[in-house]
Design a protein around this motif. Sequence first.
Motif, PDB file in Angstrom:
ATOM      1  N   THR A   1      -3.745  -6.323  -3.392  1.00  0.00           N
ATOM      2  CA  THR A   1      -5.210  -7.200  -3.635  1.00  0.00           C
ATOM      3  C   THR A   1      -4.601  -8.552  -3.561  1.00  0.00           C
ATOM      4  N   LEU A   2      -3.607  -9.091  -4.051  1.00  0.00           N
ATOM      5  CA  LEU A   2      -3.189 -10.453  -3.932  1.00  0.00           C
ATOM      6  C   LEU A   2      -2.918 -10.683  -2.435  1.00  0.00           C
TER       7      LEU A   2
ATOM      8  N   PHE B   1      -4.860   8.740  -4.780  1.00  0.00           N
ATOM      9  CA  PHE B   1      -5.957   7.789  -4.243  1.00  0.00           C
ATOM     10  C   PHE B   1      -6.964   7.563  -5.577  1.00  0.00           C
ATOM     11  N   SER B   2      -6.762   6.338  -5.999  1.00  0.00           N
ATOM     12  CA  SER B   2      -7.271   5.815  -7.425  1.00  0.00           C
ATOM     13  C   SER B   2      -8.675   5.016  -6.939  1.00  0.00           C
ATOM     14  N   ALA B   3      -9.344   4.686  -8.019  1.00  0.00           N
ATOM     15  CA  ALA B   3     -10.563   3.618  -7.764  1.00  0.00           C
ATOM     16  C   ALA B   3      -9.832   2.382  -7.189  1.00  0.00           C
ATOM     17  N   ASP B   4      -8.804   1.995  -7.858  1.00  0.00           N
ATOM     18  CA  ASP B   4      -7.968   0.576  -7.082  1.00  0.00           C
ATOM     19  C   ASP B   4      -7.915   0.926  -5.507  1.00  0.00           C
TER      20      ASP B   4
ATOM     21  N   PHE C   1      -9.345  -0.058   0.403  1.00  0.00           N
ATOM     22  CA  PHE C   1      -9.949   0.876   1.459  1.00  0.00           C
ATOM     23  C   PHE C   1     -11.528   0.256   1.891  1.00  0.00           C
ATOM     24  N   LYS C   2     -12.150  -0.166   1.012  1.00  0.00           N
ATOM     25  CA  LYS C   2     -13.507  -0.935   1.221  1.00  0.00           C
ATOM     26  C   LYS C   2     -12.959  -2.191   1.904  1.00  0.00           C
TER      27      LYS C   2
ATOM     28  N   ILE D   1       0.826  -1.032   0.145  1.00  0.00           N
ATOM     29  CA  ILE D   1      -0.013   0.065   0.147  1.00  0.00           C
ATOM     30  C   ILE D   1       1.056   1.159  -0.060  1.00  0.00           C
ATOM     31  N   ALA D   2       1.871   1.117   0.950  1.00  0.00           N
ATOM     32  CA  ALA D   2       2.713   2.235   0.860  1.00  0.00           C
ATOM     33  C   ALA D   2       3.443   2.801  -0.399  1.00  0.00           C
ATOM     34  N   PHE D   3       3.765   1.747  -1.278  1.00  0.00           N
ATOM     35  CA  PHE D   3       4.646   2.043  -2.321  1.00  0.00           C
ATOM     36  C   PHE D   3       3.591   2.164  -3.509  1.00  0.00           C
ATOM     37  N   ASN D   4       2.189   1.935  -3.332  1.00  0.00           N
ATOM     38  CA  ASN D   4       1.150   1.974  -4.440  1.00  0.00           C
ATOM     39  C   ASN D   4       1.112   0.880  -5.310  1.00  0.00           C
ATOM     40  N   HIS D   5       1.474  -0.121  -4.761  1.00  0.00           N
ATOM     41  CA  HIS D   5       1.555  -1.638  -5.792  1.00  0.00           C
ATOM     42  C   HIS D   5       0.187  -2.155  -5.415  1.00  0.00           C
ATOM     43  N   VAL D   6      -0.874  -1.529  -5.940  1.00  0.00           N
ATOM     44  CA  VAL D   6      -2.277  -2.056  -5.681  1.00  0.00           C
ATOM     45  C   VAL D   6      -2.401  -3.560  -5.813  1.00  0.00           C
ATOM     46  N   GLY D   7      -1.548  -4.062  -7.060  1.00  0.00           N
ATOM     47  CA  GLY D   7      -1.797  -5.434  -7.335  1.00  0.00           C
ATOM     48  C   GLY D   7      -1.440  -6.545  -6.285  1.00  0.00           C
ATOM     49  N   ILE D   8      -0.134  -6.080  -5.771  1.00  0.00           N
ATOM     50  CA  ILE D   8       0.298  -6.718  -4.493  1.00  0.00           C
ATOM     51  C   ILE D   8      -0.621  -7.104  -3.435  1.00  0.00           C
TER      52      ILE D   8
END
Length: 318
Positions: free
Chosen positions: A121-122, A158-161, A166-167, A112-119
Motif C-alpha cells: 500500500t505504501l 486473500f483478505s480484505a486488504d 487488487f482493486k 505482495i508475494a510475502f503478504n506485506h500489505v502495508g508495504i
Amino acid sequence: GPPSGEAEEDEDPLGDTTDVTRRPGVEDPLLRTVPGTRRQRRPLDDSLSGSVADPLSSSILGSQYHATAGSPELWHAVHVGDLEAIKSLAAEGLCTAKMRDGSEHSVLWHAIAFNHVGIATLMLESFPPGTSGGVDVAEIHPRKGDTLLHLLCQTKSFSADMANLFKRIAVAMSPTLFQKVNYHGFTFMQVAAASMNFWVLTYVLRNFPVQAKALVCMPNHAPMKNLAEVVPQPSEPPFVVPEPFPEHFRVADMLQQDDTGMVPYADVAFDVGLDNAGVAACRFLAHRIVVVSQSPVLFEALEKCQMTELPREKTRAA
C-alpha cells in the motif's frame, strides 16, 4: 544471496511465492530475493563500459547500480515486512518503484508475494501508477509470465486488504494485460477460479465487463471450466427400495367399490382435466390420511376443503 542472482522457484502452475516461509526446504525467506550481484559487474549504460579501474567511472557505475538495484538493507526490510524501515529508505530516496532485485522483481512485487500489505500500500500511495517514477503495474514475472493480478490471486490468505490492492492495481492496469496467459497456460481468472476466489470473479465481472467477457470466452483458457473442475460435485443419492405395504393394509383395494357400488374408505377426490358440463375429465379417489402425510401443501389445502357428496361414487369426500 546466491551467486546465480535468482533463487529457485517451484514449478506448480498455480503455485506462488506468497508464503515461502511455510514451505518445506525454504529455511530463509531472504533467499527469495538477492541484491543482484551479476548486475554490479555490467554497466547500465554503454557509455560507462570503460575501464573499471578509473575511480570516477567506478563511482558513477556504483551509484547507478545502487539507484536501480537497491541495497541489501532494502530487500531485507521488504522480506521481513519492516514497514518503518521502508518508509525511512523511501524518504531518503533509497527505495523507489523502479528498483529491482537480482531476480528482476520490484519492491511492490515482493511485498505482495510475502503478504506485506502495508508495504504494498505504501508503494502504491508513494509512487502512484501512471506517474513519473510510479510503480509498474505491468510488471511480469520473467520466468513464469505472471502479472501482478496472477500474483494477487495466488495469495493463500486473500483478505480484505489484499482485495483492496487488487482493486487499485486492476484499475490502473492496461486492458490487454487482463488476458495475459502465463507460461503455464493460465490467465489470472483461471487462477482465481481454480482457488474458488469468488470475490475476484465477482469483482471483475461487475466492474470490467469488456475484459471479463473476453476472459470468459477464451476457448483454451475458460475460467468457468476451471471452476467447474474444483467445485465439489453432488453425490448421487443412494436408492433405497421402499418396504412394501403389509398384507393387511391393501390401500388399492380400499379404493375399490364394494358389492353395493360404494367406495366406503375414500374420503378425498382429485378432479383432473377440463370440465365438461361441470364434470371433470377424470377423478381419482384417495385416502386423506395417506395424502396429507406425504404433502404439507395438500395437508393445508384439505384442511380448508368441505366434505361433499359424490353421487357417482356413492361416498362423501373432500
